[in-house]
Structure formats: structure tokens, C-alpha cells
Motif scaffolding. Structure first.
Motif, PDB file in Angstrom:
ATOM      1  N   ASN A  75     -30.286   9.134  34.158  1.00  0.00           N
ATOM      2  CA  ASN A  75     -31.074   8.387  33.174  1.00  0.00           C
ATOM      3  C   ASN A  75     -30.193   7.423  32.396  1.00  0.00           C
ATOM      4  O   ASN A  75     -29.007   7.675  32.200  1.00  0.00           O
ATOM      5  CB  ASN A  75     -31.737   9.325  32.181  1.00  0.00           C
ATOM      6  CG  ASN A  75     -32.892  10.100  32.780  1.00  0.00           C
ATOM      7  OD1 ASN A  75     -33.327   9.851  33.894  1.00  0.00           O
ATOM      8  ND2 ASN A  75     -33.393  11.057  32.046  1.00  0.00           N
ATOM      9  N   GLY A  84     -40.031   4.063  36.943  1.00  0.00           N
ATOM     10  CA  GLY A  84     -38.804   4.547  36.315  1.00  0.00           C
ATOM     11  C   GLY A  84     -38.760   4.494  34.807  1.00  0.00           C
ATOM     12  O   GLY A  84     -37.829   5.015  34.197  1.00  0.00           O
ATOM     13  N   LEU A 108     -39.386   5.716  31.270  1.00  0.00           N
ATOM     14  CA  LEU A 108     -39.715   6.981  30.616  1.00  0.00           C
ATOM     15  C   LEU A 108     -40.077   6.791  29.148  1.00  0.00           C
ATOM     16  O   LEU A 108     -40.776   7.620  28.571  1.00  0.00           O
ATOM     17  CB  LEU A 108     -38.528   7.947  30.727  1.00  0.00           C
ATOM     18  CG  LEU A 108     -38.066   8.254  32.150  1.00  0.00           C
ATOM     19  CD1 LEU A 108     -36.767   9.051  32.115  1.00  0.00           C
ATOM     20  CD2 LEU A 108     -39.150   8.988  32.925  1.00  0.00           C
ATOM     21  N   GLN A 133     -35.183   6.026  34.361  1.00  0.00           N
ATOM     22  CA  GLN A 133     -34.658   7.031  35.281  1.00  0.00           C
ATOM     23  C   GLN A 133     -33.322   6.607  35.869  1.00  0.00           C
ATOM     24  O   GLN A 133     -32.501   7.458  36.208  1.00  0.00           O
ATOM     25  CB  GLN A 133     -35.657   7.308  36.403  1.00  0.00           C
ATOM     26  CG  GLN A 133     -36.865   8.077  35.943  1.00  0.00           C
ATOM     27  CD  GLN A 133     -37.867   8.306  37.061  1.00  0.00           C
ATOM     28  OE1 GLN A 133     -37.841   7.635  38.093  1.00  0.00           O
ATOM     29  NE2 GLN A 133     -38.763   9.250  36.843  1.00  0.00           N
ATOM     30  N   SER A 134     -33.110   5.288  36.003  1.00  0.00           N
ATOM     31  CA  SER A 134     -31.832   4.811  36.544  1.00  0.00           C
ATOM     32  C   SER A 134     -31.529   3.415  36.015  1.00  0.00           C
ATOM     33  O   SER A 134     -32.429   2.689  35.587  1.00  0.00           O
ATOM     34  CB  SER A 134     -31.875   4.761  38.077  1.00  0.00           C
ATOM     35  OG  SER A 134     -32.688   3.690  38.511  1.00  0.00           O
TER      36      SER A 134
END
Length: 95
Positions: A3, A38, A40, A61-62
Motif C-alpha cells: 500500500n 486500487g 482505498l 493498493q500500490s
């Protein structure tokens, strides 16, 4: 996948914080970002001490997904809005 979280601090022109937020929400930008793969968290937070300060908290997430997010059409719309209201932007990234 690791994350990534961003803290984006905007310094707005005098008296323009609410107008900035009104335009951002009228364009549906927060909702569009939250629907991206992705994402959040995407949340604006008001400073209680400084009327010209606004903090945006993003969580992805990335890092690759966050970078892809920057190329979206709604981010280009945000750039135009920022040009009218924002004096300075400081971005801090945490992984």
C-alpha cells in the motif's frame, strides 16, 4: 503489493477553500477517484487552524495504481480547478 499513502497539503488563495471544494465535488472527482482500481481512500480534511489550508489523504493498493490514477481525465479536470484556487501543493508519500 505494498500500500501507498499520500498526504497532499493545499494552500489556497484567500477565501477560496470552499469554492475549490464546491467545484471538485460538482465535477464528481472524489467519487470518480474512489471508483478507480486500487483506491482505498480519498478524503479531503479541513484545517481548523488555517482557512487557506486543505489536506487530502489518499491510500492506494500500490504505487503503480496511484501513478495510473494521475493520468485519468478527472485528474486533468482537477488540475484546471487547482489552477484557479491553489497557491501551493505539498505531497508526502508513505509506503
Amino acid at each position: 503489493m505494498q500500500n501507498v499513502e499520500l498526504i497532499v497539503t493545499y494552500t489556497l488563495k484567500h477565501g477560496m477553500r470552499q469554492r475549490f471544494l464546491d467545484e471538485v465535488y460538482a465535477e464528481g472527482i472524489p467519487q470518480k477517484v474512489l471508483e478507480e482500481d486500487g483506491c482505498l481512500r480519498y478524503e479531503y480534511c479541513l484545517s481548523v487552524d488555517d482557512e487557506e489550508r486543505l489536506v487530502l489523504i489518499e491510500k492506494w493498493q500500490s504505487e503503480q495504481q496511484q501513478k495510473k490514477h494521475l493520468a485519468q481525465a478527472h485528474m486533468q479536470a482537477l488540475k484546471v480547478i487547482k489552477e484557479r484556487y491553489v497557491l501551493d501543493t505539498k505531497v508526502e508519500m508513505f509506503t
